[in-house]
Design a protein around this motif. Structure first.
Motif, PDB file in Angstrom:
ATOM      1  N   THR A 147      73.760  59.504  47.713  1.00 43.73           N
ATOM      2  CA  THR A 147      72.456  59.088  47.190  1.00 43.73           C
ATOM      3  C   THR A 147      72.532  57.698  46.586  1.00 43.73           C
ATOM      4  OG1 THR A 147      71.829  61.381  46.738  1.00 43.73           O
ATOM      5  CG2 THR A 147      70.617  59.665  45.563  1.00 43.73           C
ATOM      6  N   GLU A 150      72.779  55.060  49.339  1.00 46.84           N
ATOM      7  CA  GLU A 150      71.487  54.828  49.983  1.00 46.84           C
ATOM      8  C   GLU A 150      70.553  54.046  49.063  1.00 46.84           C
ATOM      9  OE1 GLU A 150      70.364  58.829  50.771  1.00 46.84           O
ATOM     10  OE2 GLU A 150      71.478  58.958  52.665  1.00 46.84           O
ATOM     11  N   ARG A 151      70.626  54.339  47.778  1.00 45.21           N
ATOM     12  CA  ARG A 151      69.729  53.685  46.820  1.00 45.21           C
ATOM     13  C   ARG A 151      70.033  52.198  46.689  1.00 45.21           C
ATOM     14  NH1 ARG A 151      69.974  56.526  41.222  1.00 45.21           N
ATOM     15  NH2 ARG A 151      69.088  58.188  42.527  1.00 45.21           N
ATOM     16  N   HIS A 152      71.320  51.855  46.719  1.00 41.32           N
ATOM     17  CA  HIS A 152      71.717  50.458  46.493  1.00 41.32           C
ATOM     18  C   HIS A 152      72.079  49.723  47.775  1.00 41.32           C
ATOM     19  CE1 HIS A 152      71.695  50.916  42.125  1.00 41.32           C
ATOM     20  NE2 HIS A 152      72.296  52.077  42.289  1.00 41.32           N
TER      21      HIS A 152
END
Length: 204
Positions: A147, A150-152
């Protein structure tokens, strides 16, 4: 009489669209993309099958303490063979128990930056494009490595127990870089001031 100019000016696509040369058959094989999409739809949802990713054993990172002061130390990652290494004809090349330093033969082109999830913003500011960011175990409720990656928009890796033991890691944040035939571990201390955490500037 059709002029030569008229024939030359006729688009070949028009001629091809109105002409059939030889026998034709319908395509029997299924479309490859449709097959892939169909197979993907039949793959069970991992979260439904195994629960939230945070509970997967494969997503468990090694635990580390918190670095309270700046400290630099070196590690030589000697490796000891746990079995004999023999040539195909059976001749002994290296005996079990032989010790060697892998850094005498290979180079680590990037640094390893090990942090707890809460210190990820600092790691992202500190990391060079080629550096690897490894996440130690965090607090309950912290997002998992997938997660966060994917976020960064950057790959994140879990700190494995065997890597922790191999490098002698005890605290984080720590930056690991090769210098010659040894690893330099730079632990970056955290200052607690008025309940707010401030990270010391790390070397780049």
């Amino acid at each position: 009489m059709v002029s030569l100019a008229a024939v030359v000016a006729t688009p070949t696509t028009v001629l091809a669209a109105t002409s059939t040369i030889g026998r034709t058959w319908p395509i029997a094989e299924p479309d490859a993309l449709s097959e892939i999409e169909g197979q993907a739809l039949r793959v069970p949802d991992m979260t439904t099958a195994f629960g939230p990713r945070g509970r997967w054993s494969a997503m468990k990172a090694a635990s580390l303490g918190i670095a309270r002061a700046d400290r630099t130390r070196t590690v030589v990652p000697f490796y000891i063979l746990d079995q004999d290494i023999r040539l195909p004809e059976g001749k002994l090349l290296y005996a079990k128990g032989f010790s060697f330093n892998p850094l005498a033969y290979v180079s680590l082109p990037q640094r390893l930056i090990v942090v707890h999830p809460r210190d990820l913003p600092w790691a992202l500011r500190t990391a060079r494009p080629a550096d690897f960011i490894l996440l130690a175990a965090g607090e309950p409720g912290d997002a998992d490595a997938i997660t966060l990656g994917e976020r960064h928009g950057r790959a994140m890796f879990l700190l494995e127990e065997r890597v922790k033991a191999r490098l002698g890691l005890t605290v984080a944040p720590v930056i690991i870089a090769q210098e010659g035939q040894k690893l330099v571990l730079t632990e970056v201390g955290v200052i607690e001031a008025d309940g707010a955490k401030a990270m010391r500037k790390a070397p780049r």
